[in-house]
Design an enzyme around this catalytic site. Structure first.
Site, PDB file in Angstrom:
ATOM      1  N   ASP A  94       0.830  -1.200   0.000  1.00 48.58           N
ATOM      2  CA  ASP A  94       0.000   0.000   0.000  1.00 48.58           C
ATOM      3  C   ASP A  94       0.866   1.252   0.000  1.00 48.58           C
ATOM      4  OD1 ASP A  94      -2.387   1.738   0.560  1.00 48.58           O
ATOM      5  OD2 ASP A  94      -3.319  -0.195   0.933  1.00 48.58           O
ATOM      6  N   HIS A 159      -4.064   6.276   2.692  1.00 54.00           N
ATOM      7  CA  HIS A 159      -4.677   5.042   2.198  1.00 54.00           C
ATOM      8  C   HIS A 159      -4.158   3.809   2.933  1.00 54.00           C
ATOM      9  CE1 HIS A 159      -5.645   1.855  -0.755  1.00 54.00           C
ATOM     10  NE2 HIS A 159      -6.555   2.677  -1.242  1.00 54.00           N
ATOM     11  N   SER A 485     -10.825  -0.779  -2.350  1.00 54.19           N
ATOM     12  CA  SER A 485      -9.638  -0.706  -1.484  1.00 54.19           C
ATOM     13  C   SER A 485     -10.003  -0.932  -0.024  1.00 54.19           C
ATOM     14  CB  SER A 485      -8.978   0.668  -1.602  1.00 54.19           C
ATOM     15  OG  SER A 485      -8.121   0.750  -2.702  1.00 54.19           O
TER      16      SER A 485
END
Length: 700
Positions: A94, A159, A485
């Site tokens: 990630d 994220h 995601s």
């Protein structure tokens, strides 16, 4: 590695040039290397004996608190194996991690599991790991990036921190985003450890870095991989995600992959290889609304996440009324297009705009007080805005607001801070990519499973504002994000939860348990299982599924042979010295799909209408004692499904029994999807498998 250097030297013809061209050698688990080559050199390399594939590295994109309660895993869940769970390591590929997040507090954690071989690399704003986040690496092997950001495993995007805390964050009480969605944020396996592999930067995620991270993660000893990254479908042997996940599977590691955010069109699914768990995004049972009050006392509401608190009424206008008559002749003032509005007509006012394409940025830049955006259809996901804002449906509320503006001398309005309201769920998010992938996996139903991915609150980095805009002064330890995601780490955590009870189960067994115990969609869209897969994850039920559809490396080799991949390619992918001959390899793949998969799928071409398929399956009993399972089929008109045999009796744990499913019928003109269900049931278990027939007619 000498082997890689020799191949490069033969390709470019010069030792120094070969050395200079090599970027990286993957040698821990995956036998591969990255190099800078001209097109003719790449072609020569691909012709060399022993080379399985040569493919261009591409840049990929990320597929971006109450969710675990909604999935039947409340904070006080007693059904946990905490000791084994604390030895599970969830690896995430990630954007890095913000180690100072309260979700990664390691109070009460012992040292990392003895099996851990990974590293914690330091860098800017990253001083080290702890006993919760036990590993952190970063990758910047691809020097073709438009900019080279500061080398560090820290998360500057938010994220990676969000996905990591969703999977394995510790419980944090009193979390919210500026008071919205108050509660306890936590991961699905809060006792598990986290290893972060930073492969994504502000400009994307390189294939070179992805494969290197897979190589490290497998070697380091992770138990589960969560990968919320997508890209256009490529052949298995040209796709670093498929390659990396295959090698992970060989080592007993399941890879959970985001299915993509290209919905709602069918045929947009990503990460569709059969050895990964492909995850769609669904809702949980809450949404966010903001009350709108007009100067005449009218009260209505819009949807969205509005963190701002307005304490008074503001003048209310529309983009059409705020048009900049002296501006350039472009754009749409009614939609508040950039450059179409006059600052003097917007400043200090709430502006009604058609569409929801970043009008908040325009209104904020011009000094507006807020914006109400009108869309043609209801939206299920929300973007955080730079100014007080909410979204309404034009035909239901928007036109009334427009009439109020046009019929009132001094129109005024106020937008109140968002509040949480309940809604019926689950349903598949509109953006979630739909199957099938007829190019890569034409005989496999994808996605496999669904998990919450809509407006999910989880940990966030303090190095970015909540919108990511540098002019936004709002920073928060927790933030909302939407995307497959967000669904992906939910599924990875559910898999890790099942593994904590069954450490010896294969990746396919865990995947089967999740798929066959999934919860059906309460709101089903027209694409059915092409949207949701087998349904929404039910982790607690998956711990004791009763029966599983298992598969191993040999199963996938047989499948690849059936799909037309040659023996040489398969052998080189696996990387061992054993030679594989598809013509004599056993067990040979049988039936319509050639794989012992928990779902069954067939597609008809545009000119076909007759259905005739046979699926061969083997079930493994994972219960206790003697047990009799009976088959029950639910199918639509025009589809005849026969199960042989219709009953199976098991005498001991791990006993295997085989059966076949005959599917016959026809598809009427205009029919796109026929969906049926096979359920094997005993007194305590129902093992569900969708059977889907898709007629190709409107695939874009």
């Amino acid at each position: 590695m000498d082997e890689h250097n020799n191949l490069l030297m033969k390709t470019v013809g010069d030792e120094k040039t070969a050395t200079d061209s090599k970027i990286y050698s993957y040698g821990k688990i995956i036998n591969a290397f990255a190099a800078k080559l001209l097109p003719d050199e790449a072609k020569r390399l691909s012709d060399e004996e022993g080379v399985i594939s040569v493919f261009e590295s591409r840049w990929r994109k990320l597929l971006t608190t109450r969710s675990w309660d909604f999935l039947g895993m409340p904070k006080g869940l007693k059904k946990r194996n905490k000791i084994i769970e604390s030895n599970i390591i969830v690896g995430l590929l990630d954007t890095g991690v913000w180690p100072k997040s309260p979700s990664f507090n390691d109070k009460g954690f012992g040292p990392p599991p003895a099996k851990w071989k990974g590293k914690c690399v330091k860098g800017a704003n990253f001083t080290g790991c702890n006993n919760k986040v036990i590993g952190a690496r970063y990758y910047q092997l691809d020097k073709s990036a438009p900019i080279m950001e500061e080398p560090t495993p820290v998360d500057t995007e938010g994220h990676g921190t969000h996905t990591a805390s969703t999977a394995a964050g510790v419980p944090v009480r009193g979390t919210s985003l500026y008071g919205i969605a108050k509660g306890t944020a936590r991961g699905g396996v809060p006792s598990a450890r986290i290893a972060m592999y930073k492969v994504c930067w502000s400009y994307g995620c390189s294939d070179i870095d992805l494969l290197a991270a897979f190589d490290d993660a497998i070697h380091d000893g992770v138990d589960m991989i969560s990968l919320s990254i997508g890209g256009a479908s490529r052949e298995f042997f040209h796709d670093p995600i498929a390659i990396g996940a295959f090698h992970a599977m060989r080592k007993g590691i399941l890879t959970s992959c985001a299915g993509g955010n290209q919905g709602p069109s069918i045929g947009t699914i990503q990460n569709a290889s059969p050895w990964v768990l492909t995850v769609a995004a669904t809702s949980i049972d809450r949404q966010f609304t903001s009350i709108i009050k007009l100067g005449d006392g009218t009260i209505t509401s819009g949807n969205g996440i509005n963190t701002f608190t307005m304490k008074k009424m503001y003048p209310f206008t529309s983009g059409a009324h705020a048009s900049n008559l002296t501006g350039n002749d472009y754009g749409n003032a009614s939609a508040c297009g950039y450059g179409t509005l006059g600052k003097d007509k917007v400043k200090g006012k709430i502006v009604y705009c058609l569409g929801d394409q970043g009008q908040d940025y325009t209104i904020n830049t011009l000094g507006g007080a807020g914006t109400i955006m009108a869309v043609g259809e209801p939206t299920d996901y929300y973007f955080l805005t730079l100014t007080p804002a909410t979204t309404v449906v034009r035909s239901k509320i928007g036109n009334k607001l427009d009439r109020y503006i046009n019929s009132t001398k001094n129109p005024r309005a106020v937008i109140y801070k968002s509040r949480t309201v309940r809604m019926v769920a689950p349903f598949v998010a509109s953006f979630s990519s739909r199957g099938p992938d007829l190019n890569l996996s034409p005989h496999i139903l994808k996605p496999d499973i669904s998990a919450p991915g809509l407006n999910i609150l989880a940990a966030y980095t303090k190095l970015a504002s909540i919108t990511g805009d540098p002019n936004d002064k709002r920073y928060s330890a927790f933030n909302f994000m939407s995307g497959t995601s967000m669904a992906c780490p939910h599924a990875a955590a559910a898999a890790a939860y099942v593994k904590s009870f069954h450490p010896d189960w294969s990746p396919a067994a865990i995947k089967s348990a999740l798929m066959t115990t999934a919860t059906p969609m309460k709101i089903r869209d027209k694409h059915g299982e092409l949207s949701s897969g087998s349904g929404q994850i039910n982790p607690v039920a998956a711990v004791h599924p009763g029966l599983i559809y298992d598969a191993n490396q040999s199963s996938y080799i047989s499948f690849l042979c059936k799909e037309g991949y040659n023996s040489t390619s398969i052998g080189l992918l696996i990387g061992d010295k054993q030679k594989y001959n598809c013509s004599s390899f056993r067990p040979a793949a049988r039936g319509a799909d050639g794989l012992n998969y928990p779902s069954m799928f067939m597609h008809l071409k545009t000119t076909q209408s007759r259905i005739s398929a046979v699926f061969y399956r083997t079930l493994t009993f994972v219960g206790y004692g003697h047990s009799l399972f009976k088959a029950k089929v639910t199918s639509p008109k025009g589809l005849s499904i026969t199960v042989i045999p219709k009953t199976m009796k098991f005498w001991k744990t791990h006993q295997k029994k085989s059966f076949k499913v005959l599917v016959k019928g026809s598809v009427k003109n205009g029919t796109e999807i026929l969906s049926a269900t096979l359920a094997w049931s005993n007194k305590g278990h129902t093992v569900m498998s969708p059977i889907v027939v898709f007629k190709q007619q409107s695939l874009l």
